[in-house]
Motif scaffolding. Structure first.
Motif, PDB file in Angstrom:
ATOM      1  N   GLY A 153       7.853  10.892 -13.863  1.00 30.45           N
ATOM      2  CA  GLY A 153       7.342   9.846 -12.993  1.00 30.45           C
ATOM      3  C   GLY A 153       6.846   8.649 -13.761  1.00 30.45           C
ATOM      4  O   GLY A 153       7.064   7.523 -13.372  1.00 30.45           O
ATOM      5  N   GLY A 154       6.160   8.868 -14.889  1.00 31.85           N
ATOM      6  CA  GLY A 154       5.666   7.766 -15.694  1.00 31.85           C
ATOM      7  C   GLY A 154       4.507   7.051 -15.037  1.00 31.85           C
ATOM      8  O   GLY A 154       4.129   7.309 -13.895  1.00 31.85           O
ATOM      9  N   LEU A 155       3.941   6.113 -15.785  1.00 36.43           N
ATOM     10  CA  LEU A 155       2.828   5.313 -15.296  1.00 36.43           C
ATOM     11  C   LEU A 155       3.311   3.914 -14.975  1.00 36.43           C
ATOM     12  O   LEU A 155       4.037   3.302 -15.759  1.00 36.43           O
ATOM     13  CB  LEU A 155       1.707   5.247 -16.336  1.00 36.43           C
ATOM     14  N   CYS A 156       2.898   3.399 -13.827  1.00 32.19           N
ATOM     15  CA  CYS A 156       3.178   2.021 -13.448  1.00 32.19           C
ATOM     16  C   CYS A 156       1.885   1.219 -13.537  1.00 32.19           C
ATOM     17  O   CYS A 156       0.791   1.732 -13.253  1.00 32.19           O
ATOM     18  CB  CYS A 156       3.723   1.950 -12.023  1.00 32.19           C
ATOM     19  N   THR A 157       2.015  -0.036 -13.933  1.00 33.03           N
ATOM     20  CA  THR A 157       0.868  -0.934 -13.999  1.00 33.03           C
ATOM     21  C   THR A 157       0.849  -1.821 -12.765  1.00 33.03           C
ATOM     22  O   THR A 157       1.886  -2.362 -12.363  1.00 33.03           O
ATOM     23  CB  THR A 157       0.930  -1.802 -15.271  1.00 33.03           C
ATOM     24  N   LEU A 158      -0.331  -1.950 -12.169  1.00 33.15           N
ATOM     25  CA  LEU A 158      -0.509  -2.786 -10.986  1.00 33.15           C
ATOM     26  C   LEU A 158      -1.526  -3.868 -11.300  1.00 33.15           C
ATOM     27  O   LEU A 158      -2.546  -3.598 -11.950  1.00 33.15           O
ATOM     28  CB  LEU A 158      -0.981  -1.970  -9.774  1.00 33.15           C
ATOM     29  N   VAL A 159      -1.258  -5.073 -10.844  1.00 34.67           N
ATOM     30  CA  VAL A 159      -2.166  -6.203 -11.026  1.00 34.67           C
ATOM     31  C   VAL A 159      -2.481  -6.752  -9.643  1.00 34.67           C
ATOM     32  O   VAL A 159      -1.581  -7.077  -8.873  1.00 34.67           O
ATOM     33  CB  VAL A 159      -1.534  -7.298 -11.911  1.00 34.67           C
ATOM     34  N   GLY A 160      -3.774  -6.858  -9.318  1.00 32.11           N
ATOM     35  CA  GLY A 160      -4.163  -7.350  -8.003  1.00 32.11           C
ATOM     36  C   GLY A 160      -5.576  -6.913  -7.650  1.00 32.11           C
ATOM     37  O   GLY A 160      -6.351  -6.551  -8.534  1.00 32.11           O
ATOM     38  N   PRO A 161      -5.922  -6.876  -6.393  1.00 29.71           N
ATOM     39  CA  PRO A 161      -5.108  -7.312  -5.252  1.00 29.71           C
ATOM     40  C   PRO A 161      -5.179  -8.826  -5.046  1.00 29.71           C
ATOM     41  O   PRO A 161      -6.089  -9.476  -5.548  1.00 29.71           O
ATOM     42  CB  PRO A 161      -5.749  -6.568  -4.086  1.00 29.71           C
ATOM     43  N   PHE A 162      -4.214  -9.342  -4.290  1.00 34.07           N
ATOM     44  CA  PHE A 162      -4.159 -10.770  -4.005  1.00 34.07           C
ATOM     45  C   PHE A 162      -4.317 -10.989  -2.507  1.00 34.07           C
ATOM     46  O   PHE A 162      -3.584 -10.413  -1.705  1.00 34.07           O
ATOM     47  CB  PHE A 162      -2.826 -11.364  -4.477  1.00 34.07           C
ATOM     48  N   GLU A 163      -5.278 -11.822  -2.155  1.00 29.25           N
ATOM     49  CA  GLU A 163      -5.501 -12.098  -0.739  1.00 29.25           C
ATOM     50  C   GLU A 163      -4.371 -12.929  -0.164  1.00 29.25           C
ATOM     51  O   GLU A 163      -3.955 -12.738   0.988  1.00 29.25           O
ATOM     52  CB  GLU A 163      -6.842 -12.819  -0.566  1.00 29.25           C
TER      53      GLU A 163
ATOM     54  N   GLU B  61      -8.350  12.865   8.546  1.00 32.44           N
ATOM     55  CA  GLU B  61      -7.339  11.815   8.652  1.00 32.44           C
ATOM     56  C   GLU B  61      -7.690  10.723   7.637  1.00 32.44           C
ATOM     57  O   GLU B  61      -8.613   9.937   7.869  1.00 32.44           O
ATOM     58  CB  GLU B  61      -7.318  11.226  10.068  1.00 32.44           C
ATOM     59  N   PRO B  62      -6.989  10.676   6.491  1.00 34.24           N
ATOM     60  CA  PRO B  62      -7.305   9.630   5.518  1.00 34.24           C
ATOM     61  C   PRO B  62      -6.960   8.249   6.063  1.00 34.24           C
ATOM     62  O   PRO B  62      -5.862   8.027   6.573  1.00 34.24           O
ATOM     63  CB  PRO B  62      -6.429   9.990   4.315  1.00 34.24           C
ATOM     64  N   GLN B  63      -7.913   7.346   5.990  1.00 35.11           N
ATOM     65  CA  GLN B  63      -7.692   5.984   6.452  1.00 35.11           C
ATOM     66  C   GLN B  63      -6.964   5.194   5.366  1.00 35.11           C
ATOM     67  O   GLN B  63      -7.346   5.248   4.197  1.00 35.11           O
ATOM     68  CB  GLN B  63      -9.034   5.313   6.776  1.00 35.11           C
ATOM     69  N   THR B  64      -5.934   4.507   5.713  1.00 38.09           N
ATOM     70  CA  THR B  64      -5.164   3.726   4.746  1.00 38.09           C
ATOM     71  C   THR B  64      -5.085   2.272   5.205  1.00 38.09           C
ATOM     72  O   THR B  64      -5.245   1.967   6.399  1.00 38.09           O
ATOM     73  CB  THR B  64      -3.743   4.281   4.580  1.00 38.09           C
ATOM     74  N   TYR B  65      -4.846   1.405   4.257  1.00 41.19           N
ATOM     75  CA  TYR B  65      -4.680  -0.024   4.541  1.00 41.19           C
ATOM     76  C   TYR B  65      -3.758  -0.609   3.478  1.00 41.19           C
ATOM     77  O   TYR B  65      -3.533   0.012   2.434  1.00 41.19           O
ATOM     78  CB  TYR B  65      -6.037  -0.744   4.557  1.00 41.19           C
ATOM     79  N   LEU B  66      -3.208  -1.786   3.751  1.00 44.56           N
ATOM     80  CA  LEU B  66      -2.252  -2.424   2.848  1.00 44.56           C
ATOM     81  C   LEU B  66      -2.922  -3.536   2.044  1.00 44.56           C
ATOM     82  O   LEU B  66      -3.731  -4.295   2.571  1.00 44.56           O
ATOM     83  CB  LEU B  66      -1.067  -2.996   3.642  1.00 44.56           C
ATOM     84  N   GLU B  67      -2.570  -3.592   0.757  1.00 40.47           N
ATOM     85  CA  GLU B  67      -3.009  -4.670  -0.125  1.00 40.47           C
ATOM     86  C   GLU B  67      -1.803  -5.195  -0.902  1.00 40.47           C
ATOM     87  O   GLU B  67      -0.853  -4.454  -1.160  1.00 40.47           O
ATOM     88  CB  GLU B  67      -4.083  -4.188  -1.107  1.00 40.47           C
ATOM     89  N   ARG B  68      -1.896  -6.470  -1.292  1.00 40.35           N
ATOM     90  CA  ARG B  68      -0.828  -7.082  -2.103  1.00 40.35           C
ATOM     91  C   ARG B  68      -1.131  -6.858  -3.580  1.00 40.35           C
ATOM     92  O   ARG B  68      -2.176  -7.265  -4.082  1.00 40.35           O
ATOM     93  CB  ARG B  68      -0.717  -8.580  -1.812  1.00 40.35           C
ATOM     94  N   TRP B  69      -0.185  -6.223  -4.282  1.00 36.31           N
ATOM     95  CA  TRP B  69      -0.301  -5.980  -5.716  1.00 36.31           C
ATOM     96  C   TRP B  69       1.023  -6.344  -6.385  1.00 36.31           C
ATOM     97  O   TRP B  69       2.092  -6.168  -5.798  1.00 36.31           O
ATOM     98  CB  TRP B  69      -0.612  -4.504  -6.006  1.00 36.31           C
ATOM     99  N   VAL B  70       0.936  -6.821  -7.618  1.00 37.83           N
ATOM    100  CA  VAL B  70       2.121  -7.011  -8.438  1.00 37.83           C
ATOM    101  C   VAL B  70       2.377  -5.704  -9.178  1.00 37.83           C
ATOM    102  O   VAL B  70       1.501  -5.206  -9.895  1.00 37.83           O
ATOM    103  CB  VAL B  70       1.941  -8.176  -9.431  1.00 37.83           C
ATOM    104  N   VAL B  71       3.559  -5.139  -9.002  1.00 39.62           N
ATOM    105  CA  VAL B  71       3.927  -3.866  -9.616  1.00 39.62           C
ATOM    106  C   VAL B  71       4.868  -4.154 -10.785  1.00 39.62           C
ATOM    107  O   VAL B  71       5.877  -4.854 -10.617  1.00 39.62           O
ATOM    108  CB  VAL B  71       4.601  -2.925  -8.599  1.00 39.62           C
ATOM    109  N   LEU B  72       4.537  -3.637 -11.942  1.00 38.13           N
ATOM    110  CA  LEU B  72       5.340  -3.855 -13.142  1.00 38.13           C
ATOM    111  C   LEU B  72       6.154  -2.623 -13.457  1.00 38.13           C
ATOM    112  O   LEU B  72       5.646  -1.497 -13.404  1.00 38.13           O
ATOM    113  CB  LEU B  72       4.448  -4.182 -14.355  1.00 38.13           C
ATOM    114  N   GLY B  73       7.426  -2.849 -13.827  1.00 38.79           N
ATOM    115  CA  GLY B  73       8.259  -1.761 -14.302  1.00 38.79           C
ATOM    116  C   GLY B  73       7.965  -1.474 -15.756  1.00 38.79           C
ATOM    117  O   GLY B  73       7.211  -2.192 -16.430  1.00 38.79           O
ATOM    118  N   VAL B  74       8.578  -0.414 -16.285  1.00 38.09           N
ATOM    119  CA  VAL B  74       8.371  -0.026 -17.678  1.00 38.09           C
ATOM    120  C   VAL B  74       9.139  -0.970 -18.580  1.00 38.09           C
ATOM    121  O   VAL B  74      10.305  -1.264 -18.334  1.00 38.09           O
ATOM    122  CB  VAL B  74       8.829   1.429 -17.908  1.00 38.09           C
TER     123      VAL B  74
END
Length: 245
Positions: free
Chosen positions: A80-90, A191-204
């Motif tokens: 699976g590896g590790l992904c880097t996320l940068v954010g969140p952005f409003e 029931e886990p509450q979830t919500y959406l955020e904007r993040w930049v997802v970087l590949g390896v």
């Protein structure tokens, strides 16, 4: 006869003189036989351990233990590896700006809506009934008893009856017990509450390490431009995108 006796006497005198002149023979030293250390003690075959009867010279040499090779990039990808996320952005344009900066460094980067884990909630309900007709009959019975409820229209609890979703487990347990006392087989689940955020997802990156591809100065400048954003890592396989719903 007399001459024979005289010859014998002279022979004896000659032998005596020869022995006296030759002296005692030097003693001969005998070196002790070398003692084999393995023969220091004697053990009967019936008393010996069969494993010890193998000659030490014939015993197989112990194999050398080698260090396992370090995990390769393919191994990391397989798990699976590790992904880097940068954010969140409003705002979306802010995330697009950061993604384009990273793409200029020859990195795979894209702005995505990521499903984030929120506060746990507790849903009190009646198990689904066989049909919507049965569900609405049960709903009328509950409402006649003064119990606030509604029919669940879809999902894993379709045609069940909902009594509400609570943020405190104590309130959910209290309502469940009250309904049970009144003859309704209510239960509750997390029931886990979830919500959406904007993040930049970087590949390896090609080298497998983001730190090798992005200078620390880049992150310092990014932090000055966007003080509220953060950088985190997560298992790529556990990132849930909003488009996957």
């Amino acid at each position: 006869m007399r001459w024979t006796f005289i010859l014998l006497v002279l022979a004896n005198i000659g032998l005596l003189a020869w022995f006296m002149s030759s002296g005692d023979p030097a003693p001969v030293r005998v070196a002790p036989a070398a003692q084999d250390e393995r023969a220091a003690s004697i053990t009967l075959l019936s008393e010996a351990d069969p494993a010890s009867l193998v000659d030490a010279d014939e015993a197989p040499a112990s194999p050398e233990v080698s260090e396992p090779p370090p995990p390769s990039n393919e191994t990391a990808s397989a798990t699976g590896g590790l992904c880097t996320l940068v954010g969140p952005f409003e705002l979306a344009y802010q995330g697009e700006d950061v993604a384009q900066r990273l793409q200029a460094l020859q990195l795979e980067a894209s702005l995505e809506e990521i499903e984030m884990q929120g506060q746990m909630r507790y849903w009190v309900f009646l198990a689904p009934l066989n049909s919507s007709q049965e569900a609405f009959r049960k709903l009328r019975e509950l409402q006649a008893a003064g119990i606030d409820s509604y029919v669940i229209p879809k999902g894993s609890l379709e045609n069940g009856i909902s009594f509400g979703i609570f943020s405190e487990i104590e309130r959910a347990e209290s309502l469940k017990k009250d309904l049970n006392r009144r003859g309704f087989a209510a239960e509750f689940r997390e029931e886990p509450q979830t919500y959406l955020e904007r993040w930049v997802v970087l590949g390896v990156s090609d080298g497998g390490r983001l730190e090798d591809a992005v200078a620390e100065g880049f992150w310092d400048q990014l932090q000055r431009d966007y003080p509220d954003v953060e950088r985190r890592q997560n298992l790529c396989s556990e990132i849930r995108r909003g488009s996957e719903e």
